[in-house]
Design a protein around this motif. Structure first.
Motif, PDB file in Angstrom:
ATOM      1  N   LYS A  44       0.843  -1.206   0.000  1.00  0.00           N
ATOM      2  CA  LYS A  44       0.000   0.000   0.000  1.00  0.00           C
ATOM      3  C   LYS A  44       0.873   1.249   0.000  1.00  0.00           C
ATOM      4  O   LYS A  44       1.893   1.313   0.699  1.00  0.00           O
ATOM      5  CB  LYS A  44      -0.907   0.009   1.228  1.00  0.00           C
ATOM      6  N   SER A  45       0.423   2.266  -0.774  1.00  0.00           N
ATOM      7  CA  SER A  45       1.150   3.536  -0.802  1.00  0.00           C
ATOM      8  C   SER A  45       0.271   4.627  -1.392  1.00  0.00           C
ATOM      9  O   SER A  45      -0.733   4.345  -2.050  1.00  0.00           O
ATOM     10  CB  SER A  45       2.422   3.413  -1.658  1.00  0.00           C
ATOM     11  N   ARG A  46       0.675   5.897  -1.121  1.00  0.00           N
ATOM     12  CA  ARG A  46      -0.049   7.023  -1.734  1.00  0.00           C
ATOM     13  C   ARG A  46       0.304   7.147  -3.222  1.00  0.00           C
ATOM     14  O   ARG A  46      -0.537   7.469  -4.037  1.00  0.00           O
ATOM     15  CB  ARG A  46       0.332   8.331  -1.032  1.00  0.00           C
ATOM     16  N   HIS A  47       1.576   6.910  -3.531  1.00  0.00           N
ATOM     17  CA  HIS A  47       2.046   7.113  -4.902  1.00  0.00           C
ATOM     18  C   HIS A  47       2.876   5.918  -5.348  1.00  0.00           C
ATOM     19  O   HIS A  47       3.485   5.233  -4.522  1.00  0.00           O
ATOM     20  CB  HIS A  47       2.896   8.389  -4.988  1.00  0.00           C
ATOM     21  N   ARG A  48       2.919   5.742  -6.663  1.00  0.00           N
ATOM     22  CA  ARG A  48       3.729   4.642  -7.208  1.00  0.00           C
ATOM     23  C   ARG A  48       4.533   5.129  -8.408  1.00  0.00           C
ATOM     24  O   ARG A  48       4.047   5.919  -9.217  1.00  0.00           O
ATOM     25  CB  ARG A  48       2.831   3.471  -7.637  1.00  0.00           C
ATOM     26  N   LEU A  49       5.759   4.613  -8.475  1.00  0.00           N
ATOM     27  CA  LEU A  49       6.655   5.025  -9.559  1.00  0.00           C
ATOM     28  C   LEU A  49       7.514   3.828  -9.935  1.00  0.00           C
ATOM     29  O   LEU A  49       7.921   3.050  -9.069  1.00  0.00           O
ATOM     30  CB  LEU A  49       7.554   6.174  -9.062  1.00  0.00           C
ATOM     31  N   ILE A  50       7.778   3.664 -11.237  1.00  0.00           N
ATOM     32  CA  ILE A  50       8.715   2.626 -11.680  1.00  0.00           C
ATOM     33  C   ILE A  50       9.806   3.264 -12.533  1.00  0.00           C
ATOM     34  O   ILE A  50       9.573   4.252 -13.242  1.00  0.00           O
ATOM     35  CB  ILE A  50       8.014   1.484 -12.464  1.00  0.00           C
ATOM     36  N   LEU A  51      11.009   2.684 -12.432  1.00  0.00           N
ATOM     37  CA  LEU A  51      12.172   3.161 -13.193  1.00  0.00           C
ATOM     38  C   LEU A  51      12.692   2.002 -14.027  1.00  0.00           C
ATOM     39  O   LEU A  51      12.906   0.899 -13.511  1.00  0.00           O
ATOM     40  CB  LEU A  51      13.281   3.631 -12.234  1.00  0.00           C
ATOM     41  N   THR A  52      12.868   2.233 -15.313  1.00  0.00           N
ATOM     42  CA  THR A  52      13.369   1.152 -16.185  1.00  0.00           C
ATOM     43  C   THR A  52      13.869   1.728 -17.498  1.00  0.00           C
ATOM     44  O   THR A  52      13.328   2.723 -17.988  1.00  0.00           O
ATOM     45  CB  THR A  52      12.277   0.106 -16.470  1.00  0.00           C
ATOM     46  N   GLY A  53      14.892   1.125 -18.042  1.00  0.00           N
ATOM     47  CA  GLY A  53      15.352   1.511 -19.382  1.00  0.00           C
ATOM     48  C   GLY A  53      14.693   0.663 -20.445  1.00  0.00           C
ATOM     49  O   GLY A  53      14.649   1.027 -21.624  1.00  0.00           O
ATOM     50  N   THR A  54      14.140  -0.493 -20.031  1.00  0.00           N
ATOM     51  CA  THR A  54      13.489  -1.408 -20.982  1.00  0.00           C
ATOM     52  C   THR A  54      12.173  -1.896 -20.392  1.00  0.00           C
ATOM     53  O   THR A  54      12.113  -2.952 -19.760  1.00  0.00           O
ATOM     54  CB  THR A  54      14.388  -2.627 -21.274  1.00  0.00           C
ATOM     55  N   PRO A  55      11.091  -1.126 -20.564  1.00  0.00           N
ATOM     56  CA  PRO A  55       9.794  -1.531 -19.996  1.00  0.00           C
ATOM     57  C   PRO A  55       9.342  -2.902 -20.486  1.00  0.00           C
ATOM     58  O   PRO A  55       8.622  -3.605 -19.803  1.00  0.00           O
ATOM     59  CB  PRO A  55       8.842  -0.443 -20.478  1.00  0.00           C
ATOM     60  N   VAL A  56       9.754  -3.265 -21.713  1.00  0.00           N
ATOM     61  CA  VAL A  56       9.335  -4.553 -22.247  1.00  0.00           C
ATOM     62  C   VAL A  56      10.561  -5.286 -22.764  1.00  0.00           C
ATOM     63  O   VAL A  56      11.311  -4.763 -23.570  1.00  0.00           O
ATOM     64  CB  VAL A  56       8.320  -4.374 -23.398  1.00  0.00           C
ATOM     65  N   GLU A  57      10.758  -6.516 -22.291  1.00  0.00           N
ATOM     66  CA  GLU A  57      11.910  -7.310 -22.740  1.00  0.00           C
ATOM     67  C   GLU A  57      11.467  -8.452 -23.650  1.00  0.00           C
ATOM     68  O   GLU A  57      12.061  -8.691 -24.685  1.00  0.00           O
ATOM     69  CB  GLU A  57      12.650  -7.875 -21.525  1.00  0.00           C
ATOM     70  N   ASN A  58      10.442  -9.174 -23.234  1.00  0.00           N
ATOM     71  CA  ASN A  58      10.071 -10.380 -23.984  1.00  0.00           C
ATOM     72  C   ASN A  58       8.675 -10.337 -24.590  1.00  0.00           C
ATOM     73  O   ASN A  58       8.410 -11.008 -25.562  1.00  0.00           O
ATOM     74  CB  ASN A  58      10.161 -11.619 -23.081  1.00  0.00           C
ATOM     75  N   SER A  59       7.767  -9.600 -23.981  1.00  0.00           N
ATOM     76  CA  SER A  59       6.377  -9.650 -24.441  1.00  0.00           C
ATOM     77  C   SER A  59       5.665  -8.384 -24.013  1.00  0.00           C
ATOM     78  O   SER A  59       6.028  -7.752 -23.022  1.00  0.00           O
ATOM     79  CB  SER A  59       5.676 -10.874 -23.829  1.00  0.00           C
ATOM     80  N   THR A  60       4.621  -8.018 -24.742  1.00  0.00           N
ATOM     81  CA  THR A  60       3.827  -6.858 -24.342  1.00  0.00           C
ATOM     82  C   THR A  60       3.155  -7.084 -22.996  1.00  0.00           C
ATOM     83  O   THR A  60       2.733  -6.130 -22.348  1.00  0.00           O
ATOM     84  CB  THR A  60       2.755  -6.535 -25.408  1.00  0.00           C
ATOM     85  N   MET A  61       3.059  -8.344 -22.546  1.00  0.00           N
ATOM     86  CA  MET A  61       2.515  -8.614 -21.219  1.00  0.00           C
ATOM     87  C   MET A  61       3.413  -8.007 -20.140  1.00  0.00           C
ATOM     88  O   MET A  61       2.943  -7.667 -19.047  1.00  0.00           O
ATOM     89  CB  MET A  61       2.343 -10.126 -21.006  1.00  0.00           C
ATOM     90  N   ASP A  62       4.721  -7.845 -20.432  1.00  0.00           N
ATOM     91  CA  ASP A  62       5.619  -7.166 -19.491  1.00  0.00           C
ATOM     92  C   ASP A  62       5.083  -5.764 -19.186  1.00  0.00           C
ATOM     93  O   ASP A  62       5.137  -5.283 -18.057  1.00  0.00           O
ATOM     94  CB  ASP A  62       7.026  -7.013 -20.082  1.00  0.00           C
ATOM     95  N   LEU A  63       4.595  -5.112 -20.229  1.00  0.00           N
ATOM     96  CA  LEU A  63       4.079  -3.756 -20.097  1.00  0.00           C
ATOM     97  C   LEU A  63       2.824  -3.752 -19.230  1.00  0.00           C
ATOM     98  O   LEU A  63       2.643  -2.887 -18.375  1.00  0.00           O
ATOM     99  CB  LEU A  63       3.776  -3.209 -21.493  1.00  0.00           C
ATOM    100  N   TRP A  64       1.946  -4.731 -19.469  1.00  0.00           N
ATOM    101  CA  TRP A  64       0.701  -4.811 -18.682  1.00  0.00           C
ATOM    102  C   TRP A  64       1.030  -4.912 -17.202  1.00  0.00           C
ATOM    103  O   TRP A  64       0.445  -4.223 -16.363  1.00  0.00           O
ATOM    104  CB  TRP A  64      -0.132  -6.032 -19.101  1.00  0.00           C
ATOM    105  N   SER A  65       1.973  -5.763 -16.873  1.00  0.00           N
ATOM    106  CA  SER A  65       2.294  -5.999 -15.464  1.00  0.00           C
ATOM    107  C   SER A  65       2.781  -4.720 -14.785  1.00  0.00           C
ATOM    108  O   SER A  65       2.334  -4.372 -13.683  1.00  0.00           O
ATOM    109  CB  SER A  65       3.361  -7.094 -15.363  1.00  0.00           C
ATOM    110  N   GLN A  66       3.675  -3.989 -15.442  1.00  0.00           N
ATOM    111  CA  GLN A  66       4.246  -2.780 -14.835  1.00  0.00           C
ATOM    112  C   GLN A  66       3.239  -1.633 -14.799  1.00  0.00           C
ATOM    113  O   GLN A  66       3.146  -0.902 -13.809  1.00  0.00           O
ATOM    114  CB  GLN A  66       5.513  -2.381 -15.597  1.00  0.00           C
TER     115      GLN A  66
END
Length: 977
Positions: free
Chosen positions: A661-683
């Motif tokens: 649980k949190s007020r805000h969420r942030l992700i940091l990545t140079g490659t949001p998707v490596e193997n599948s567009t499902m990677d994007l869905w998850s993040q």
């Protein structure tokens, strides 16, 4: 007797009667005497010897000879008998009066009649004879009449019976053919021979209608069977022929046709019947999809009579029984008007062939909704077939959707009109999501939801929440924009939310007082953007290129949170190897941040301690282990570094971080998707839950269309949805102060021993893979293909990697060592990357032999930071051997100005990350990248396929597995050639 081509001769055609096949022709050449008369010297002619006599044959003769060959006994035998029977046995069996094959007899008859008709049509100006019983082909000369005869059928109805008979006229004169030894030479259609002349008929009459009268004056129809005979036989006779009535009446009728367009669902049985009509549209109907098709049937009303458009007859007859007689109503159809109505339908994109058209159900009702009013104005009656089990609605359909901003979400309201019925928009939710296009109206009619609505509103329903009132989270702003821009919804929102339409209105935020250092302009823009998504209560993804300072931008924002009253600590989750790097950067830029390193076996498992810190650093593994504990704390921010770690939405790591649980969420990545567009869905689902719908919806609507069908529209849609929440800048765009990056490809020749090992392995896998492709298909060959490619790549590096008994050398290794020694000698530093730890070990062994010192890092290295500092700070350590997986992210190695990539693979993004270890902020020198490719191996082919096959979706999507899945047989063939 042989006919001499050096002397005059004549081609003639001779008629004879076959015991089973009826009347046939044979072709002959006959010698001519000095007086120009035919002699007894003749010779049979066929396609086999016709060329010998070509001097006196023309094109028509050659065609006739070919047709006559086709009706000869031996040809018929060969065509219709698959057993080795003699002609006598075959015909005795097929035409046996009791046991004969009636179906085969009919097939043979039809075959013969078609060809006899063609022959007779061509004989008019040819010399034609009846063959004598002794085989003389010129026994009696006959002629084919130049004009066509006519037939009139007479029916004399009297008190006891009806006399039925035909009369034939030729050139206006009655032709007596009864009791004259007349013969029907052909039946389909009739060719009648009377007194040495063969006649054909205008109406193309069936010879069976004349046959009974060759030796009979008339046929008598008793009064007891009269009505049935008149209804069945006389009606069709009046439709097709000239009939002279006596004792009953034939009334010609003419009306202007009124078009009727009837529609019905196609059932399985209907499809078979439709196909048998032979219509070009009908042939496209797939039985398996029968329930999803609508059949349109065009007919015309003439007075009280309905005529099917597919009926080819230009005259339609119906019988009316009066008190003491019969009236035959002979309806004359108006072909001109009928064609005009067919053209009107074609103008509206309904192609009617043979009176019918077939459309997919959704397309059919969309067509009806758009064209019904215009068709009715043209005089069409449009109605559903009475045979249909469902009663379909075909009136006007419209939808009106409104979207209004509320405090934390959008309210969606709307109405759908089906003619007189109004339906709340929300009632269509399950229909749209399940692609069920049938909506049952209150009166029981079935309305077909327009196909375009499934595209236009499926995302709205998939992303919205609520059973009775639809609401949409504000992070779906892009979808709201699209609906408004496409005039699919009326949108009302505040000025504040309007800012989301463009990043140019992002407010500039001052840097926190406690931040030590400066941000480059693009980093300051990133810092502002982090505030922007936070202020709107959105989650964000900072996806800048490696080396552009995602860490420093994030630390600046965290310092701002500290100074502006963050009520709880921030949790920063990362791969274990990066914790030291974050600590170093935080001490440098934000020394005031109170940081807890929550890692290690002896960590204090108590969330109460978090209140004394601003930032808690931990690893994905610890979050997975301590999920239940961490769930009890409400963090200010949860930040995921290298967030591709949660790319698998079903992994325990993904589930663990999503549950916090949190007020805000942030992700940091140079490659949001490596193997599948499902990677994007998850993040994306971590930072903005519900943004891309549920997994099932995302797979169906985005993953499959993008990855399997290369659907560009779906790719654009996906990017429109995620664009507001991803900030991605390329080094080429923003870090112009970076020195240039120079890339080289170095081709290495294999040694003889290496080439032998490579070719042997290639041959083995090529045969296995191509055989498997043929037998099992691509889906079941992927593992074997990957295995084979892996072996070949390893041999291209060094055969020792697959064969510990190999004692030869490697062409690539020799070149790598040569260049390494040269670079070291000139005082430069080099990063050496390989995807294979085994390969690094071989390089390591040679460097030891040459006395070259180095730093080393792979997945098993414990003193990771020590190795980094050794390379960065010790001038005598000029080589750093790094495994791609362990060192591709999170390292700052600006001491190097050379990068070696020892083995290429599908994903250029992985190689780019490796290069970015050196080519990042802080680098003062040019960075030289060398990619080592072994000539005439799969590495060279991979390099070519990288350019042809991989399409990065605006630099967010790059794949390894998907490329393997999408390889065609031709690609595989090329790789292994």
């Amino acid at each position: 007797m042989k006919v001499y081509t050096t002397q005059p001769f004549q081609v003639i055609y001779s008629l004879f009667e076959h015991e089973y096949l009826g009347y046939l022709f044979e072709s002959f050449v006959v010698q001519i005497n000095t007086k120009g008369q035919l002699t007894l010297q003749h010779q049979n002619i066929s396609a086999k010897n016709a060329e010998e006599f070509s001097a006196r044959l023309d094109a028509k003769d050659f065609k006739l000879i070919d047709l006559i060959d086709q009706i000869q006994q031996d040809t018929v035998l060969k065509k219709f008998s698959n057993k080795k029977l003699s002609a006598v046995d075959f015909f005795l069996k097929v035409y046996d009066p009791e046991k004969g094959d009636k179906n085969l007899q009919e097939a043979i008859t039809h075959y013969m009649q078609v060809r006899m008709n063609k022959i007779l049509e061509m004989l008019q100006d040819r010399r034609t004879f009846i063959m004598g019983k002794d085989g003389d082909p010129t026994w009696k000369e006959i002629q084919v009449a130049a004009d066509k005869a006519t037939v009139r059928f007479h029916l004399h109805r009297n008190a006891d019976n009806t006399h039925y008979y035909p009369t034939v006229r030729y050139k206006g004169e009655k032709l007596n053919f009864q009791y004259r030894n007349a013969a029907l030479i052909c039946y389909e259609p009739a060719w009648l021979m009377v007194d040495g002349i063969i006649y054909s008929f205008e109406s193309g009459i069936d010879g069976k209608k004349l046959q009974p009268f060759l030796n009979k004056k008339f046929i008598l129809i008793p009064r007891s069977v009269e009505e049935n005979y008149y209804r069945k036989f006389v009606t069709s006779l009046v439709e097709s022929f000239d009939v002279k009535p006596n004792g009953f009446e034939i009334k010609p009728q003419q009306f202007r046709p009124k078009p009727h367009l009837n529609f019905s669902e196609i059932k399985s049985a209907d499809v078979s019947a439709l196909l048998s009509n032979g219509g070009s549209e009908a042939s496209k109907v797939d039985k398996a999809a029968a329930a999803d098709k609508i059949l349109f049937n065009l007919s015309f009303r003439y007075g009280d009579h309905m005529v099917e458009a597919q009926d080819a007859k230009r005259i339609s007859v119906s019988m009316e029984k009066t008190e003491d007689s019969y009236i035959f109503h002979k309806l004359l159809r108006d072909a001109v008007y009928e064609k005009e109505y067919v053209k009107e339908l074609a103008k509206r994109e309904l192609e009617v062939k043979n009176g019918q058209a077939v459309l997919d159900k959704s397309a059919a009702f969309s067509w009806l909704n758009h064209n019904l009013q215009a068709l009715e104005q043209l005089g069409f009656t449009v109605e559903q077939s009475e045979k249909s089990t469902k009663h379909y609605f075909i009136g006007e359909i419209s939808v009106n959707v409104g979207i209004t901003e509320n405090n934390d979400w959008f309210d969606i309201h709307g109405t759908v009109r089906f003619g007189e019925f109004e339906v709340p928009f929300i009632r269509l939710k399950n229909h749209i999501l399940t692609r069920n296009n049938e909506y049952v109206l209150p009166n029981g009619q079935v309305a077909i939801i327009p196909e375009e609505w499934f595209t236009q509103y499926i995302e709205l329903f998939a992303f919205s929440e609520g059973e009775h009132q639809l609401t949409l989270r504000k992070h779906h702003m892009a979808l709201v924009n699209d609906l408004q821009n496409g005039n699919l919804a009326q949108v009302t929102m505040t000025r504040k939310l309007e800012k989301l339409r463009g990043f140019d209105e992002i407010e500039d935020k001052p840097l926190p007082v406690g931040f030590q250092g400066e941000l480059r302009p693009y980093q300051k823009a990133g810092y502002n953007w982090l505030h922007f998504v936070k202020d709107f209560k959105f989650g964000g993804c900072l996806a800048d290129d490696m080396g552009l300072g995602k860490t420093v931008q994030t630390l600046a924002m965290l310092q701002h949170r500290k100074e502006n009253g963050a009520e709880s600590a921030t949790l920063l989750v990362m791969p274990t190897s990066l914790i030291y790097n974050w600590l170093n950067e935080a001490q440098k830029f934000t020394p005031e941040l109170r940081i807890l390193t929550y890692t290690g076996t002896y960590r204090e498992k108590n969330v109460e301690q978090f209140k004394d810190y601003d930032l808690v650093l931990t690893s994905y593994g610890i979050v997975r282990l301590d999920t239940e504990l961490l769930k009890t704390y409400y963090f200010d921010y949860i930040i995921l570094d290298e967030s591709q770690a949660i790319k698998n939405p079903d992994s325990n790591t993904s589930k663990a971080v999503r549950s916090l649980k949190s007020r805000h969420r942030l992700i940091l990545t140079g490659t949001p998707v490596e193997n599948s567009t499902m990677d994007l869905w998850s993040q994306m689902s971590f930072i903005n839950p519900g943004l891309l719908g549920n997994q099932h919806f995302f797979r169906k609507e985005f993953l499959k269309p993008i990855e399997k069908q290369k659907d560009e529209h779906k790719t654009r849609r996906l990017h429109a949805l995620i664009k507001p929440f991803i900030l991605r800048r390329h080094k080429s765009q923003v870090a112009r102060e970076l020195p240039p990056k120079i890339e080289h490809t170095t081709f290495c020749k294999m040694t003889e021993e290496q080439e032998h090992a490579y070719e042997e392995t290639k041959s083995y896998y090529r045969n296995k893979i191509l055989t498997s492709l043929e037998e099992k298909g691509p889906g079941n060959t992927q593992f074997m293909l990957l295995q084979g490619l892996m072996k070949l790549r390893q041999i291209a590096n060094h055969p020792y990697m697959t064969d510990p008994g190999y004692e030869g050398e490697s062409g690539k290794l020799k070149e790598v060592i040569r260049m390494t020694r040269s670079i070291v000698a000139k005082g430069h530093k080099v990063l050496v990357f390989s995807q294979f730890v085994k390969h690094l070990e071989i390089v390591r062994q040679v460097l030891d032999e040459k006395g070259i010192t180095y730093a080393y890092l792979d997945g098993n290295t414990k003193n990771r930071q020590q190795q980094v500092e050794l390379f960065q700070n010790n001038p005598s350590i000029q080589v750093f051997l790094i495994s791609m997986k362990a060192g591709g992210v999170g390292l700052n190695l600006t001491a190097a100005d050379y990068v070696f990539i020892l083995d290429p693979w599908w994903n250029p993004a992985v190689e780019a990350q490796a290069v970015d270890r050196a080519h990042r902020i802080g680098q003062q020198n040019k960075v030289f990248t060398y990619k080592f490719i072994t000539k005439d191996t799969v590495e060279e082919k991979i390099l070519a396929l990288q350019n042809r096959k991989i399409q990065l979706v605006t630099d967010l999507i790059s794949t390894d597995e998907n490329i393997i899945k999408s390889l065609t047989k031709e690609d595989i063939d090329n790789l292994l050639s």
